[in-house]
Design a protein around this motif. Structure first.
Motif, PDB file in Angstrom:
ATOM      1  N   GLU B  53       0.836  -1.212   0.000  1.00  0.00           N
ATOM      2  CA  GLU B  53       0.000   0.000   0.000  1.00  0.00           C
ATOM      3  C   GLU B  53       0.868   1.259   0.000  1.00  0.00           C
ATOM      4  O   GLU B  53       0.614   2.200  -0.748  1.00  0.00           O
ATOM      5  CB  GLU B  53      -0.909  -0.024   1.232  1.00  0.00           C
ATOM      6  CG  GLU B  53      -1.946   1.079   1.207  1.00  0.00           C
ATOM      7  CD  GLU B  53      -2.835   1.045   2.443  1.00  0.00           C
ATOM      8  OE1 GLU B  53      -2.939  -0.014   3.067  1.00  0.00           O
ATOM      9  OE2 GLU B  53      -3.393   2.097   2.784  1.00  0.00           O
ATOM     10  N   ILE B  54       1.887   1.241   0.859  1.00  0.00           N
ATOM     11  CA  ILE B  54       2.775   2.412   0.935  1.00  0.00           C
ATOM     12  C   ILE B  54       3.495   2.625  -0.399  1.00  0.00           C
ATOM     13  O   ILE B  54       3.619   3.749  -0.892  1.00  0.00           O
ATOM     14  CB  ILE B  54       3.811   2.228   2.074  1.00  0.00           C
ATOM     15  CG1 ILE B  54       3.128   2.250   3.445  1.00  0.00           C
ATOM     16  CG2 ILE B  54       4.901   3.301   1.998  1.00  0.00           C
ATOM     17  CD1 ILE B  54       2.491   3.559   3.831  1.00  0.00           C
ATOM     18  N   THR B  55       3.936   1.522  -1.014  1.00  0.00           N
ATOM     19  CA  THR B  55       4.650   1.629  -2.295  1.00  0.00           C
ATOM     20  C   THR B  55       3.738   2.237  -3.361  1.00  0.00           C
ATOM     21  O   THR B  55       4.132   3.152  -4.100  1.00  0.00           O
ATOM     22  CB  THR B  55       5.113   0.231  -2.757  1.00  0.00           C
ATOM     23  OG1 THR B  55       5.857  -0.373  -1.693  1.00  0.00           O
ATOM     24  CG2 THR B  55       5.996   0.333  -3.983  1.00  0.00           C
ATOM     25  N   GLN B  56       2.530   1.726  -3.399  1.00  0.00           N
ATOM     26  CA  GLN B  56       1.567   2.239  -4.394  1.00  0.00           C
ATOM     27  C   GLN B  56       1.299   3.730  -4.181  1.00  0.00           C
ATOM     28  O   GLN B  56       1.350   4.533  -5.121  1.00  0.00           O
ATOM     29  CB  GLN B  56       0.270   1.442  -4.270  1.00  0.00           C
ATOM     30  CG  GLN B  56      -0.672   1.657  -5.437  1.00  0.00           C
ATOM     31  CD  GLN B  56      -1.905   0.760  -5.306  1.00  0.00           C
ATOM     32  OE1 GLN B  56      -2.364   0.490  -4.206  1.00  0.00           O
ATOM     33  NE2 GLN B  56      -2.415   0.311  -6.424  1.00  0.00           N
ATOM     34  N   LYS B  57       1.037   4.090  -2.924  1.00  0.00           N
ATOM     35  CA  LYS B  57       0.749   5.494  -2.624  1.00  0.00           C
ATOM     36  C   LYS B  57       1.951   6.385  -2.943  1.00  0.00           C
ATOM     37  O   LYS B  57       1.798   7.515  -3.411  1.00  0.00           O
ATOM     38  CB  LYS B  57       0.394   5.646  -1.145  1.00  0.00           C
ATOM     39  CG  LYS B  57      -1.010   5.208  -0.791  1.00  0.00           C
ATOM     40  CD  LYS B  57      -1.250   5.440   0.687  1.00  0.00           C
ATOM     41  CE  LYS B  57      -2.662   5.057   1.094  1.00  0.00           C
ATOM     42  NZ  LYS B  57      -2.865   5.198   2.543  1.00  0.00           N
ATOM     43  N   THR B  58       3.146   5.863  -2.663  1.00  0.00           N
ATOM     44  CA  THR B  58       4.358   6.659  -2.914  1.00  0.00           C
ATOM     45  C   THR B  58       4.472   7.033  -4.390  1.00  0.00           C
ATOM     46  O   THR B  58       4.711   8.192  -4.737  1.00  0.00           O
ATOM     47  CB  THR B  58       5.611   5.863  -2.489  1.00  0.00           C
ATOM     48  OG1 THR B  58       5.531   5.584  -1.095  1.00  0.00           O
ATOM     49  CG2 THR B  58       6.876   6.659  -2.767  1.00  0.00           C
ATOM     50  N   PHE B  59       4.258   6.048  -5.260  1.00  0.00           N
ATOM     51  CA  PHE B  59       4.432   6.331  -6.690  1.00  0.00           C
ATOM     52  C   PHE B  59       3.272   7.157  -7.257  1.00  0.00           C
ATOM     53  O   PHE B  59       3.469   7.954  -8.174  1.00  0.00           O
ATOM     54  CB  PHE B  59       4.629   5.028  -7.467  1.00  0.00           C
ATOM     55  CG  PHE B  59       5.996   4.457  -7.266  1.00  0.00           C
ATOM     56  CD1 PHE B  59       7.107   5.082  -7.825  1.00  0.00           C
ATOM     57  CD2 PHE B  59       6.196   3.330  -6.488  1.00  0.00           C
ATOM     58  CE1 PHE B  59       8.384   4.576  -7.619  1.00  0.00           C
ATOM     59  CE2 PHE B  59       7.465   2.820  -6.278  1.00  0.00           C
ATOM     60  CZ  PHE B  59       8.566   3.448  -6.840  1.00  0.00           C
ATOM     61  N   ILE B  60       2.102   6.956  -6.698  1.00  0.00           N
ATOM     62  CA  ILE B  60       0.975   7.796  -7.160  1.00  0.00           C
ATOM     63  C   ILE B  60       1.240   9.259  -6.790  1.00  0.00           C
ATOM     64  O   ILE B  60       1.044  10.169  -7.595  1.00  0.00           O
ATOM     65  CB  ILE B  60      -0.352   7.303  -6.541  1.00  0.00           C
ATOM     66  CG1 ILE B  60      -0.734   5.959  -7.171  1.00  0.00           C
ATOM     67  CG2 ILE B  60      -1.458   8.321  -6.750  1.00  0.00           C
ATOM     68  CD1 ILE B  60      -1.922   5.280  -6.523  1.00  0.00           C
ATOM     69  N   LYS B  61       1.717   9.449  -5.554  1.00  0.00           N
ATOM     70  CA  LYS B  61       2.007  10.810  -5.114  1.00  0.00           C
ATOM     71  C   LYS B  61       3.149  11.410  -5.940  1.00  0.00           C
ATOM     72  O   LYS B  61       3.106  12.576  -6.341  1.00  0.00           O
ATOM     73  CB  LYS B  61       2.381  10.799  -3.632  1.00  0.00           C
ATOM     74  CG  LYS B  61       2.323  12.171  -2.994  1.00  0.00           C
ATOM     75  CD  LYS B  61       2.316  12.066  -1.484  1.00  0.00           C
ATOM     76  CE  LYS B  61       2.125  13.432  -0.862  1.00  0.00           C
ATOM     77  NZ  LYS B  61       2.064  13.372   0.596  1.00  0.00           N
ATOM     78  N   ALA B  62       4.158  10.581  -6.182  1.00  0.00           N
ATOM     79  CA  ALA B  62       5.297  11.058  -6.985  1.00  0.00           C
ATOM     80  C   ALA B  62       4.830  11.445  -8.392  1.00  0.00           C
ATOM     81  O   ALA B  62       5.273  12.445  -8.954  1.00  0.00           O
ATOM     82  CB  ALA B  62       6.364   9.969  -7.055  1.00  0.00           C
TER      83      ALA B  62
END
Lengths: 225, 197
Positions: B53-62
């Protein structure tokens, strides 16, 4: 180097971020301080144990799907982005110019009329109209003025009379007070004169008695001789 | 530009390409950094679901914020900053639940392993305890230990990501390792446990 300084270099030493000179100096210091040497080795052991920590790879490869640009919304966004400048300053200027144009168009549509004259600031939609003068005729104004003058004259007369009466009362009171004062002064003077005469009479009587006594004594003395 | 060409490019160039409209450049960045961000989050939470979840959110935010990155040369540090902030947010969001979980971990585990004859079992249990010990560290020390020990970042880079001084980072790492040492001692874990392969 002391122990605190040596400890502050531990992390750089463990992770090989220490300058060669400092590294050598630290190693020489540790050679003479086995307690610190032991502490550093224990931290190194912790490091080597941490290296065994297992980790899991992500289950699936993330892919960011390219947004579909065929829709009207995307076309519109691209169109807008291509027209609006990217610089914030230029964008602010662009916005202000747009607002100004919008304001002018709305003003033209609503026949907005803004003017500043001797009467002040005027904001109107459509042609401004001269203000309609509604009020009294000249005769009515003169009659009103006459009434006002009469009322003012009566008020002034009343005020003058009231002031006059007030002054008369004050003058009369002042005269009465002065007369009382004079009368009181006269009584005091008479009492002083009477008192003085009594004192003088008493003094003369005393001296007369003394003279009489002296003469009596003198006669007796002469007759004895 | 195809993916094969992207693979040979520097991160900074990929960022520039993405800004120029090359969408595929971002996918190259994702494939290049996904494992590292996932590993970071996994070590932070010890949970595959949370890490994903954190990985997904990180790249979406990026993806949405890449235009705001001032120095394209620091894409990696910037990505770690996003991931770390998301981890802290997640920790704050479910703090109560995790606090309970941490409380359970604070109880010293049964150390039957010390007398077990099976070295492999000993090793497996040691690995579990290793992660539990890491999770017991205060968050600020845990992040530094993970970034230094596993992500291999320089002290200067960690200081930049966490917006702290280098000395603060070194101090946190020192106390983190010292704290882990005490925990391992209290649980009778030593490096010989992990020698069984």
């Amino acid at each position: 180097m002391n122990k605190e300084t040596a400890r502050s270099l531990f992390m750089d030493y463990l992770y090989d971020e220490l300058e060669p000179g400092q590294r050598k100096e630290l190693e020489q210091f540790l050679a003479n301080h086995p307690d610190l040497q032991k502490e550093l080795e224990e931290l190194g052991d912790v490091r080597s144990m941490l290296q065994h920590l297992p980790v899991q790879d992500p289950a699936e490869q993330l892919v960011i799907v390219e947004p579909d640009k065929s829709g009207f919304q995307d076309w519109w966004n691209e169109f807008i982005n291509s027209w609006i400048p990217q610089s914030k300053i230029v964008r602010a200027g662009f916005t202000m110019a747009s607002l100004l144009i919008l304001f002018v168009m709305l003003g033209a549509f609503t026949q907005l009329n803004i003017s500043i004259n001797d009467n002040g600031f005027q904001l109107a939609f459509g042609e401004p109209k001269e203000p309609v003068q509604q009020g009294y005729t000249t005769e009515q104004v003169e009659y009103l003025l006459e009434q006002v003058r009469q009322e003012n004259a009566a008020m002034v007369a009343e005020a003058v009379q009231a002031v006059q009466e007030n002054q008369d009362q004050k003058l009369e009171q002042t005269l009465v007070n002065f007369a009382d004062y004079i009368e009181q002064q006269r009584r005091n003077d008479l009492q002083m004169i009477s008192s003085g005469l009594n004192d003088m009479e008493e003094t003369y009587y005393t001296r007369f008695r003394q003279t009489d006594q002296v003469l009596g004594d003198l006669i007796q003395t002469v007759s004895r001789n | 530009m195809n993916t094969g060409q992207n693979d040979d490019m520097e991160d900074a160039q990929l960022v520039q390409d993405f800004r120029g409209g090359n969408h595929q450049a971002f996918n190259t960045l994702v494939s290049r950094w996904q494992d590292r961000i996932h590993h970071f989050a996994y070590r932070f939470f010890a949970s595959s679901d949370d890490a994903a979840e954190i990985t997904q959110k990180t790249f979406i935010k990026a993806y949405h914020k890449l235009d705001t990155l001032d120095d394209v040369e620091k894409f990696g540090s910037w990505l770690y900053t996003i991931a770390n902030n998301l981890c802290l947010d997640e920790l704050k969001r479910v703090g109560r639940k995790r606090a309970t979980s941490y409380e359970a971990l604070k109880t010293a585990p049964q150390t039957e392993t010390a007398t077990s004859a099976d070295g492999q079992i000993l090793r497996n249990e040691g690995l579990v305890l290793l992660h539990k010990a890491l999770l017991q560290l205060p968050v600020d020390q845990r992040v530094v230990v993970i970034m230094k020990e596993y992500e291999g970042l320089k002290f200067r880079e960690i200081a930049e990501i966490l917006d702290e001084s280098e000395n603060t980072i070194k101090s946190r790492l020192y106390y983190g390792l010292s704290s882990l040492k005490k925990t391992f001692d209290s649980w009778n874990i030593n490096k010989e446990v992990f020698d069984y392969e």
